[in-house]
Design a protein around this motif. Structure first.
Motif, PDB file in Angstrom:
ATOM      1  N   ALA A  11       0.861  -1.188   0.000  1.00 24.59           N
ATOM      2  CA  ALA A  11       0.000   0.000   0.000  1.00 24.59           C
ATOM      3  C   ALA A  11       0.895   1.234   0.000  1.00 24.59           C
ATOM      4  CB  ALA A  11      -0.907   0.008   1.239  1.00 24.59           C
ATOM      5  N   GLY A  12       0.275   2.395  -0.230  1.00 26.94           N
ATOM      6  CA  GLY A  12       0.997   3.651  -0.066  1.00 26.94           C
ATOM      7  C   GLY A  12       1.610   4.240  -1.315  1.00 26.94           C
ATOM      8  N   GLY A  13       1.553   3.523  -2.440  1.00 28.46           N
ATOM      9  CA  GLY A  13       2.184   4.020  -3.653  1.00 28.46           C
ATOM     10  C   GLY A  13       1.627   5.347  -4.136  1.00 28.46           C
ATOM     11  N   ALA A  14       0.316   5.467  -4.164  1.00 31.57           N
ATOM     12  CA  ALA A  14      -0.305   6.705  -4.645  1.00 31.57           C
ATOM     13  C   ALA A  14      -0.090   7.855  -3.676  1.00 31.57           C
ATOM     14  CB  ALA A  14      -1.803   6.492  -4.872  1.00 31.57           C
ATOM     15  N   MET A  15       0.047   7.529  -2.391  1.00 34.61           N
ATOM     16  CA  MET A  15       0.211   8.591  -1.397  1.00 34.61           C
ATOM     17  C   MET A  15       1.538   9.310  -1.529  1.00 34.61           C
ATOM     18  SD  MET A  15      -1.650   7.077   2.016  1.00 34.61           S
ATOM     19  CE  MET A  15      -1.037   5.414   1.868  1.00 34.61           C
ATOM     20  N   VAL A  16       2.507   8.670  -2.171  1.00 33.03           N
ATOM     21  CA  VAL A  16       3.754   9.373  -2.465  1.00 33.03           C
ATOM     22  C   VAL A  16       3.816   9.796  -3.930  1.00 33.03           C
ATOM     23  CG1 VAL A  16       5.141   8.435  -0.599  1.00 33.03           C
ATOM     24  CG2 VAL A  16       4.948   7.146  -2.718  1.00 33.03           C
ATOM     25  N   SER A  17       3.112   9.077  -4.802  1.00 35.31           N
ATOM     26  CA  SER A  17       3.105   9.443  -6.229  1.00 35.31           C
ATOM     27  C   SER A  17       2.497  10.820  -6.443  1.00 35.31           C
ATOM     28  CB  SER A  17       2.311   8.408  -7.041  1.00 35.31           C
ATOM     29  OG  SER A  17       2.861   7.131  -6.947  1.00 35.31           O
ATOM     30  N   VAL A  18       1.380  11.078  -5.780  1.00 39.41           N
ATOM     31  CA  VAL A  18       0.694  12.360  -5.980  1.00 39.41           C
ATOM     32  C   VAL A  18       1.562  13.543  -5.535  1.00 39.41           C
ATOM     33  CG1 VAL A  18      -1.312  13.757  -5.324  1.00 39.41           C
ATOM     34  CG2 VAL A  18      -1.610  11.341  -5.900  1.00 39.41           C
ATOM     35  N   PRO A  19       2.132  13.537  -4.313  1.00 38.00           N
ATOM     36  CA  PRO A  19       3.013  14.657  -3.924  1.00 38.00           C
ATOM     37  C   PRO A  19       4.240  14.794  -4.826  1.00 38.00           C
ATOM     38  CG  PRO A  19       2.348  13.426  -1.986  1.00 38.00           C
ATOM     39  CD  PRO A  19       1.908  12.630  -3.183  1.00 38.00           C
ATOM     40  N   ILE A  20       4.798  13.661  -5.274  1.00 38.39           N
ATOM     41  CA  ILE A  20       5.951  13.719  -6.174  1.00 38.39           C
ATOM     42  C   ILE A  20       5.595  14.458  -7.459  1.00 38.39           C
ATOM     43  CG2 ILE A  20       7.341  12.285  -7.746  1.00 38.39           C
ATOM     44  CD1 ILE A  20       7.593  10.270  -5.411  1.00 38.39           C
TER      45      ILE A  20
END
Length: 249
Positions: free
Chosen positions: A25-34
């Protein structure tokens, strides 16, 4: 494309893939800020591009999980199907929602995810079947998060599966990857009207790196203690949430 941003994209993709492979889990939660802060994407473009990146990385990580029989296919398909209403519904109208609302909502989701990852280790217990009411509620909530914020919902699915239904951690992570892949693909297709507005060069590089690393780390996940990784990732989410909220004040 600039050399510096190309390297940034590849490193970012590697990090996203590692998060998905080890944690599930958590991929999108860092993809979006990046995409927001390193590549200057708009919130709607960032959440849309993140869906494509995380979908591909989640699919890459699923292979080893299927081989080790750590995926509850029926439960994942059910959660995806029940969440179609909120996933597609919010995906179709998200472009009409103010950027500030999306970013503040996204920050609150990050805080919730960080809290769930900071909780202590979960003791193994006999597996339990998920009751219908819980499946419906979980599915609609995960669908909403995907449609609105480009988040696959794995951070929510994993603790629910482990805490309330005593699903083993590895199996919960594998099931989460399938839920993420299905939800991200659905929401991405629902946002087809804005595909042409996105510069896909850097997201493609991010996705390539994420796919390669997710497949590798997914094989290592069952043999790797992830307690410290989760705590470190939780503190990263807290920092990202705080920074995002400050930019909107």
């Amino acid at each position: 494309m600039e050399i510096g941003l190309i390297l940034t994209a590849l490193l970012s993709g590697g990090f996203i893939g590692a998060v998905l492979g080890f944690i599930g889990a958590g991929g999108a939660m860092v993809s979006v800020p990046i995409l927001l802060y390193l590549f200057d994407f708009t919130p709607v473009a960032a959440t849309t591009a993140a869906l494509a990146v995380v979908f591909l990385a989640a699919v890459a990580g699923l292979g080893p999980k299927f081989k080790s029989k750590d995926v509850l296919v029926k439960e994942a398909l059910t959660i995806w199907a029940l969440g179609l209403l909120t996933n597609i519904g919010f995906g179709l109208i998200v472009a009409k929602i103010a950027d500030s609302v999306i970013l503040i909502g996204f920050s609150l989701v990050l805080l919730g995810a960080a809290y769930s990852m900071l909780k202590g280790p979960i003791k193994d217990s006999p597996e339990k079947k998920i009751p219908v009411w819980a499946l419906v509620l979980l599915s609609l909530l995960i669908g909403s998060l995907t449609g609105l914020f480009g988040i696959g919902g794995g951070f929510l699915a994993i603790p629910v599966l482990v805490l309330f239904f005593h699903t083993p951690q590895n199996k919960a992570a594998g099931t989460s990857l399938l839920i993420i892949a299905l939800n991200c693909l659905t929401a991405f297709l629902a946002k087809f009207s804005i595909w042409q507005e996105i510069d896909w060069g850097y997201p493609v590089l991010i996705a390539l790196a994420a796919v390669l690393i997710a497949r590798y780390t997914s094989r290592l996940a069952a043999k790797t203690p992830t307690v410290h990784l989760k705590r470190g990732f939780a503190f990263l989410l807290l920092g990202l949430a705080g920074f995002t909220i400050l930019t909107q004040i």
